[in-house]
Design a protein around this motif. Sequence first.
Motif, mmCIF file in Angstrom:
data_model
loop_
_atom_site.group_PDB
_atom_site.id
_atom_site.type_symbol
_atom_site.label_atom_id
_atom_site.label_comp_id
_atom_site.label_asym_id
_atom_site.label_seq_id
_atom_site.Cartn_x
_atom_site.Cartn_y
_atom_site.Cartn_z
ATOM 1 N N LEU A 1 0.830 -1.285 -0.091
ATOM 2 C CA LEU A 1 -0.022 -0.069 0.078
ATOM 3 C C LEU A 1 0.848 1.255 -0.057
ATOM 4 O O LEU A 1 1.996 1.430 0.590
ATOM 5 C CB LEU A 1 -0.893 0.146 1.065
ATOM 6 C CG LEU A 1 -2.131 -0.954 1.151
ATOM 7 C CD1 LEU A 1 -2.970 -0.802 2.600
ATOM 8 C CD2 LEU A 1 -3.165 -0.530 0.135
ATOM 9 N N ARG A 2 0.538 2.214 -0.877
ATOM 10 C CA ARG A 2 1.184 3.405 -0.797
ATOM 11 C C ARG A 2 0.245 4.729 -0.356
ATOM 12 O O ARG A 2 -0.882 4.727 -0.339
ATOM 13 C CB ARG A 2 1.742 3.754 -2.191
ATOM 14 C CG ARG A 2 2.779 2.814 -2.542
ATOM 15 C CD ARG A 2 3.310 2.855 -4.118
ATOM 16 N NE ARG A 2 3.958 4.226 -4.088
ATOM 17 C CZ ARG A 2 5.268 4.528 -3.712
ATOM 18 N NH1 ARG A 2 6.093 3.505 -3.452
ATOM 19 N NH2 ARG A 2 5.749 5.729 -3.579
ATOM 20 N N GLU B 1 -0.188 7.301 -2.055
ATOM 21 C CA GLU B 1 -0.915 7.925 -3.099
ATOM 22 C C GLU B 1 -2.182 7.388 -3.438
ATOM 23 O O GLU B 1 -3.126 7.844 -3.870
ATOM 24 C CB GLU B 1 -0.221 7.797 -4.420
ATOM 25 C CG GLU B 1 1.287 8.258 -4.218
ATOM 26 C CD GLU B 1 2.325 7.512 -3.961
ATOM 27 O OE1 GLU B 1 2.839 6.809 -5.094
ATOM 28 O OE2 GLU B 1 2.452 6.964 -2.823
ATOM 29 N N SER B 2 -2.323 5.958 -2.739
ATOM 30 C CA SER B 2 -3.540 4.848 -2.952
ATOM 31 C C SER B 2 -4.707 5.343 -1.719
ATOM 32 O O SER B 2 -5.665 4.676 -1.702
ATOM 33 C CB SER B 2 -3.080 3.695 -2.973
ATOM 34 O OG SER B 2 -2.126 3.435 -3.942
ATOM 35 N N LEU C 1 -6.815 2.115 -2.377
ATOM 36 C CA LEU C 1 -6.702 1.902 -3.811
ATOM 37 C C LEU C 1 -5.681 0.701 -3.838
ATOM 38 O O LEU C 1 -4.293 0.981 -3.604
ATOM 39 C CB LEU C 1 -6.401 2.754 -4.760
ATOM 40 C CG LEU C 1 -6.131 2.085 -6.389
ATOM 41 C CD1 LEU C 1 -7.107 1.363 -6.868
ATOM 42 C CD2 LEU C 1 -5.583 3.410 -7.049
ATOM 43 N N THR D 1 -3.274 -1.501 -6.182
ATOM 44 C CA THR D 1 -2.785 -1.187 -7.333
ATOM 45 C C THR D 1 -2.147 -2.678 -8.056
ATOM 46 O O THR D 1 -1.835 -2.727 -9.454
ATOM 47 C CB THR D 1 -1.825 0.112 -7.691
ATOM 48 O OG1 THR D 1 -0.757 -0.540 -6.663
ATOM 49 C CG2 THR D 1 -2.569 1.072 -7.361
ATOM 50 N N ARG E 1 -6.745 -5.219 -8.881
ATOM 51 C CA ARG E 1 -6.891 -3.855 -8.758
ATOM 52 C C ARG E 1 -8.263 -3.559 -8.473
ATOM 53 O O ARG E 1 -9.273 -3.585 -9.133
ATOM 54 C CB ARG E 1 -6.636 -3.302 -10.053
ATOM 55 C CG ARG E 1 -6.432 -1.756 -10.247
ATOM 56 C CD ARG E 1 -6.123 -1.184 -11.468
ATOM 57 N NE ARG E 1 -6.136 0.360 -11.299
ATOM 58 C CZ ARG E 1 -5.269 0.995 -11.257
ATOM 59 N NH1 ARG E 1 -4.145 0.651 -10.698
ATOM 60 N NH2 ARG E 1 -5.298 2.510 -11.073
ATOM 61 N N VAL F 1 -11.095 -0.780 -5.313
ATOM 62 C CA VAL F 1 -10.979 0.276 -4.274
ATOM 63 C C VAL F 1 -11.832 -0.236 -3.147
ATOM 64 O O VAL F 1 -12.919 -0.875 -3.529
ATOM 65 C CB VAL F 1 -11.780 1.547 -4.790
ATOM 66 C CG1 VAL F 1 -12.050 2.601 -3.780
ATOM 67 C CG2 VAL F 1 -10.678 2.118 -6.125
ATOM 68 N N GLU G 1 3.455 10.855 -0.917
ATOM 69 C CA GLU G 1 3.809 9.615 -1.533
ATOM 70 C C GLU G 1 4.617 8.590 -0.648
ATOM 71 O O GLU G 1 5.264 9.204 0.241
ATOM 72 C CB GLU G 1 4.251 9.896 -2.815
ATOM 73 C CG GLU G 1 5.510 10.657 -2.864
ATOM 74 C CD GLU G 1 6.081 10.817 -4.290
ATOM 75 O OE1 GLU G 1 7.223 11.047 -4.519
ATOM 76 O OE2 GLU G 1 5.249 10.873 -5.092
#
Length: 396
Positions: free
Chosen positions: A224-225, A227-228, A240, A242, A250, A252, A275
């Motif tokens: 997990l990041r 940005e997600s 999210l 990814t 992929r 949400v 990020e």
Amino acid sequence: MIYKRGKCKLGSDGRCKKCGKRGACGLYWYKFMWQGKLVRESTKQGNDKVARQMESAHRTSLAKGEVGLRERRPSPTLAEFIENRFEPWAKATFEKSSPKTWFDWYRVGLRAVGSYKPLAQSKLNEITSETLAGFAAHRQKEKLQVSTINSSLRVLRRVLRLAVEWGAAESSPGIKLLPGEHHRERVVTLQEEAKYLSAAPELVASVAAVLCDTGLRPEECFRLRWESITWANGRQGTLLVTHGKTAAARRVLPMTPRVRGIVETRWEKAGKPIEGWVWAAPTRSGHIESSTLKKQHAKTFETLRQEAAKNEQKAIRPFVLYTLRHTFLTRLGESGCDAWTLARIAGHSNVSMSSRYVHPSEDAVLSAMAKLGGHKTGHSTNQTKSNVVAQKQLTQ
């Protein structure tokens, strides 16, 4: 047509000064027109019959090429196909996007296939179901678990199917998986979950709680990041996913209040980054891995075992982190979630994978039948009443 090119230089005795034979000894050539172009080649033969056969073979080869036919290429061995084509493709496709798929599945399976020489050294077009059965029997003699053997068989099945798709083989033999494979059926109870989270270190407890509330695969959680993460969407925000095993991974997912609290706390401690990895760690990948939590996870169960022995209680049966995903999906299925919605949440590529978590209760079946309202069974309410009246008249 064929013709002779080159003639002997005859001596005074009537014999060729080069070959010693009487008469002409030149080599035969052939020439003909093909699609408006002149084809002319030497047969390197002095026999006219052989030359005519070579001319005919050349014509046949050109005809096959025109209609899309090709001469059969020599079939590579399974080891050659894996080394030159399949392994580079699998590594380039999964090493970065899904490291666990490459390192723990493809690479391990390919090594198992390559270690069995009767199969690895067989040509692709010569591999039969009997050859594959011999490979499975060889793995069984090594006293491996059925799940481990089936994993290597699945990798082999993927290799052979791609060999057909890429034109390296004409067909792929059927591969039968061994029966008796144990699936993850362990479901953690709410009491076990509470005890585990209270005894686990902060990092392990945070990851475990996220897995319990989202059903993420452990490697999906680790990757997990920031940005997600979206704080505004939904009631508690969303995350999210990814990367995963398949394209369906992929997706949400909404965050629960507990997940929101864990993620937000980490975000604030990290200085509210825009990020980067949510679970950053000093590893090669930059984020935590299964090996990062392995010792702490095992230490948690040892702590619980000691506490249970001290209080003369039954200790919690150990489980792996992936069990928490299975637990979440089981709870979701028991809550009445349908298989299609569950597949979307779980990131399953096939709804049949999700259907095993869905077990409709008797009340759910009755409720579904009641929604038909009677009109789809061919009976209306008025017809039912008239039938009752008619029955009473007959009995009077």
